[in-house]
Design an enzyme around this catalytic site. Structure first.
Site, PDB file in Angstrom:
ATOM      1  N   TYR A 145      -1.149  -9.484  -1.808  1.00  0.00           N
ATOM      2  CA  TYR A 145      -1.570  -8.981  -0.496  1.00  0.00           C
ATOM      3  C   TYR A 145      -1.222  -9.999   0.596  1.00  0.00           C
ATOM      4  CZ  TYR A 145      -4.257  -7.048   3.334  1.00  0.00           C
ATOM      5  OH  TYR A 145      -4.615  -6.532   4.563  1.00  0.00           O
ATOM      6  N   LYS A 149       1.750  -9.869   3.562  1.00  0.00           N
ATOM      7  CA  LYS A 149       1.419  -9.955   4.990  1.00  0.00           C
ATOM      8  C   LYS A 149       2.099 -11.176   5.631  1.00  0.00           C
ATOM      9  CE  LYS A 149      -1.113  -6.232   5.232  1.00  0.00           C
ATOM     10  NZ  LYS A 149      -0.644  -5.045   5.956  1.00  0.00           N
TER      11      LYS A 149
HETATM   12  N1  LIG Z   1      -9.684  -3.508   7.293  1.00  0.00           N
HETATM   13  C1  LIG Z   1      -9.407  -4.804   7.277  1.00  0.00           C
HETATM   14  O1  LIG Z   1     -10.316  -5.666   7.102  1.00  0.00           O
HETATM   15  C2  LIG Z   1      -8.003  -5.287   7.522  1.00  0.00           C
HETATM   16  C3  LIG Z   1      -7.820  -6.626   7.842  1.00  0.00           C
HETATM   17  C4  LIG Z   1      -6.533  -7.111   8.092  1.00  0.00           C
HETATM   18  C5  LIG Z   1      -5.466  -6.251   8.007  1.00  0.00           C
HETATM   19  N2  LIG Z   1      -5.649  -4.957   7.690  1.00  0.00           N
HETATM   20  C6  LIG Z   1      -4.461  -4.099   7.607  1.00  0.00           C
HETATM   21  O2  LIG Z   1      -4.610  -3.056   8.549  1.00  0.00           O
HETATM   22  C7  LIG Z   1      -3.850  -1.920   8.140  1.00  0.00           C
HETATM   23  C8  LIG Z   1      -4.730  -0.680   8.227  1.00  0.00           C
HETATM   24  O3  LIG Z   1      -5.824  -0.857   7.361  1.00  0.00           O
HETATM   25  P1  LIG Z   1      -7.240  -0.136   7.564  1.00  0.00           P
HETATM   26  O4  LIG Z   1      -8.249  -1.171   7.335  1.00  0.00           O
HETATM   27  O5  LIG Z   1      -7.246   0.649   8.809  1.00  0.00           O
HETATM   28  O6  LIG Z   1      -7.212   0.821   6.251  1.00  0.00           O
HETATM   29  P2  LIG Z   1      -7.804   2.283   5.975  1.00  0.00           P
HETATM   30  O7  LIG Z   1      -9.007   2.553   6.810  1.00  0.00           O
HETATM   31  O8  LIG Z   1      -7.942   2.347   4.494  1.00  0.00           O
HETATM   32  O9  LIG Z   1      -6.621   3.265   6.447  1.00  0.00           O
HETATM   33  C9  LIG Z   1      -5.393   3.264   5.788  1.00  0.00           C
HETATM   34  C10 LIG Z   1      -4.479   4.335   6.380  1.00  0.00           C
HETATM   35  O10 LIG Z   1      -3.184   4.219   5.763  1.00  0.00           O
HETATM   36  C11 LIG Z   1      -2.810   5.482   5.181  1.00  0.00           C
HETATM   37  N3  LIG Z   1      -1.996   5.198   3.981  1.00  0.00           N
HETATM   38  C12 LIG Z   1      -2.378   4.495   2.886  1.00  0.00           C
HETATM   39  N4  LIG Z   1      -1.387   4.470   1.988  1.00  0.00           N
HETATM   40  C13 LIG Z   1      -0.346   5.168   2.516  1.00  0.00           C
HETATM   41  C14 LIG Z   1       0.947   5.516   2.058  1.00  0.00           C
HETATM   42  N5  LIG Z   1       1.366   5.177   0.837  1.00  0.00           N
HETATM   43  N6  LIG Z   1       1.755   6.231   2.874  1.00  0.00           N
HETATM   44  C15 LIG Z   1       1.326   6.615   4.094  1.00  0.00           C
HETATM   45  N7  LIG Z   1       0.110   6.320   4.594  1.00  0.00           N
HETATM   46  C16 LIG Z   1      -0.722   5.617   3.799  1.00  0.00           C
HETATM   47  C17 LIG Z   1      -4.157   6.177   4.891  1.00  0.00           C
HETATM   48  O11 LIG Z   1      -4.075   7.601   4.854  1.00  0.00           O
HETATM   49  P3  LIG Z   1      -3.753   8.428   3.483  1.00  0.00           P
HETATM   50  O12 LIG Z   1      -4.635   7.857   2.414  1.00  0.00           O
HETATM   51  O13 LIG Z   1      -4.029   9.859   3.820  1.00  0.00           O
HETATM   52  O14 LIG Z   1      -2.306   8.200   3.201  1.00  0.00           O
HETATM   53  C18 LIG Z   1      -4.954   5.754   6.133  1.00  0.00           C
HETATM   54  O15 LIG Z   1      -4.608   6.558   7.239  1.00  0.00           O
HETATM   55  C19 LIG Z   1      -3.357  -2.237   6.714  1.00  0.00           C
HETATM   56  O16 LIG Z   1      -2.004  -2.644   6.784  1.00  0.00           O
HETATM   57  C20 LIG Z   1      -4.242  -3.395   6.271  1.00  0.00           C
HETATM   58  O17 LIG Z   1      -3.590  -4.229   5.333  1.00  0.00           O
HETATM   59  C21 LIG Z   1      -6.898  -4.438   7.442  1.00  0.00           C
END
Ligand SMILES: NC(=O)c1ccc[n+]([C@@H]2O[C@H](COP(=O)([O-])OP(=O)(O)OC[C@H]3O[C@@H](n4cnc5c(N)ncnc54)[C@H](OP(=O)(O)O)[C@@H]3O)[C@@H](O)[C@H]2O)c1
Length: 249
Positions: A145, A149
């Site tokens: 992961y 990133k």
């Molecule tokens: N939350 C945190 O603490 C955090 C911190 C740092 C960075 N991030 C990064 O922020 C980004 C968004 O994360 P989030 O926290 O908002 O996650 P989330 O709430 O789980 O949302 C993930 C989104 O990505 C879509 N998705 C997942 N796999 C996919 C695929 N194979 N193809 C197309 N769409 C896909 C999901 O929809 P479907 O399942 O319908 O496809 C959903 O819309 C990610 O890159 C994550 O690594 C998150």
């Protein structure tokens, strides 16, 4: 009206980008796998903001899904937000290799291919922007992961430098812990994370848009995480890796 394409637009940070960009009168293209959830999100955004919203169901870990989205991007987008991502339940080396590769496809290959699909049109129009959602994990050592990133951050900085055109912005966004579906989807136990470390997705997006406007190439929203990243850079990598591995266990 400018057009923004957001991957992972139905939940968490991607949904917050969709709300923010709709409020700024962007036409939207929403990408994720769940078509009914995409339609629901599109209906709400159209109703609330009166903007045009297209939905594009695609699994960005597949060649077919990537080709579909590349093709839409080549038709013209002004802002691309490469946001879709996920975490693993469990750590290295216990994660099955297929899941590790799926992560690299979504976090690296999709970001590379969709950025490459967007740039020719942006270069031709001499304007545009790409936001690649990375993580503060990029600055630490924590399995595939954080490695994926770190690639996103390095790639975004390199691409922006290679282009050398301030009218075409490429920025890596590095949030800390954000309350979204991310941790639950990865079956992660978050009970040990102190409350003050949690960010709101809308605040992360607000900071990102502010940083994009002033031409930053790496955005770390929130002073708490700016400090964590700065301190992390002072700790020798070997020691950091040892602490990280111990915390992981
Ligand atoms: N939350 C945190 O603490 C955090 C911190 C740092 C960075 N991030 C990064 O922020 C980004 C968004 O994360 P989030 O926290 O908002 O996650 P989330 O709430 O789980 O949302 C993930 C989104 O990505 C879509 N998705 C997942 N796999 C996919 C695929 N194979 N193809 C197309 N769409 C896909 C999901 O929809 P479907 O399942 O319908 O496809 C959903 O819309 C990610 O890159 C994550 O690594 C998150």
């Amino acid at each position: 009206m400018p057009t923004a394409l957001i991957t992972g637009a139905t939940a968490g940070i991607g949904a917050a980008f969709a709300r923010r960009l709709a409020a700024e009168a962007f036409s939207l293209v929403l990408v994720s796998r769940d078509e009914s959830r995409l339609n629901e999100a599109a209906d709400q955004l159209k109703l609330r903001y009166g903007v045009r919203v297209e939905v594009l169901p695609a699994d960005l870990t597949t060649d077919e899904g990537l080709a579909t989205v590349e093709s839409r991007i080549r038709d013209g987008v002004d802002l691309l937000v490469n946001n879709a991502g996920f975490g693993h339940p469990g750590g290295f080396p216990d994660v099955p290799v297929e899941d590790e590769v799926r992560m690299l496809k979504l976090h690296c290959e999709a970001v590379l291919r969709l950025t490459l699909a967007a740039l020719p049109g942006m270069i031709e129009r001499d304007r545009g922007a790409v936001i690649n959602v990375a993580s503060v994990a990029a600055f630490f050592t924590r399995g595939t992961y954080s490695a994926s990133k770190a690639w996103v951050v390095n790639f975004s900085e390199s691409a922006a430098a290679e282009l050398g055109n301030p009218r075409i912005k490429i920025m890596a966004l590095c949030p800390g812990f954000v309350r979204t579906e991310f941790h639950e989807r990865a079956s992660m136990d978050t009970s040990g994370i102190p409350g003050f470390l949690w960010l709101k997705a809308d605040d992360v997006v607000r900071a990102a848009m502010r940083d994009l406007a002033v031409g930053k190439r790496v955005s770390v929203p929130d002073p708490r995480y700016k400090a964590i990243v700065a301190i992390g850079k002072l700790v020798p990598r070997g020691l950091q890796a040892q602490v990280s591995a111990r915390l992981g266990r």
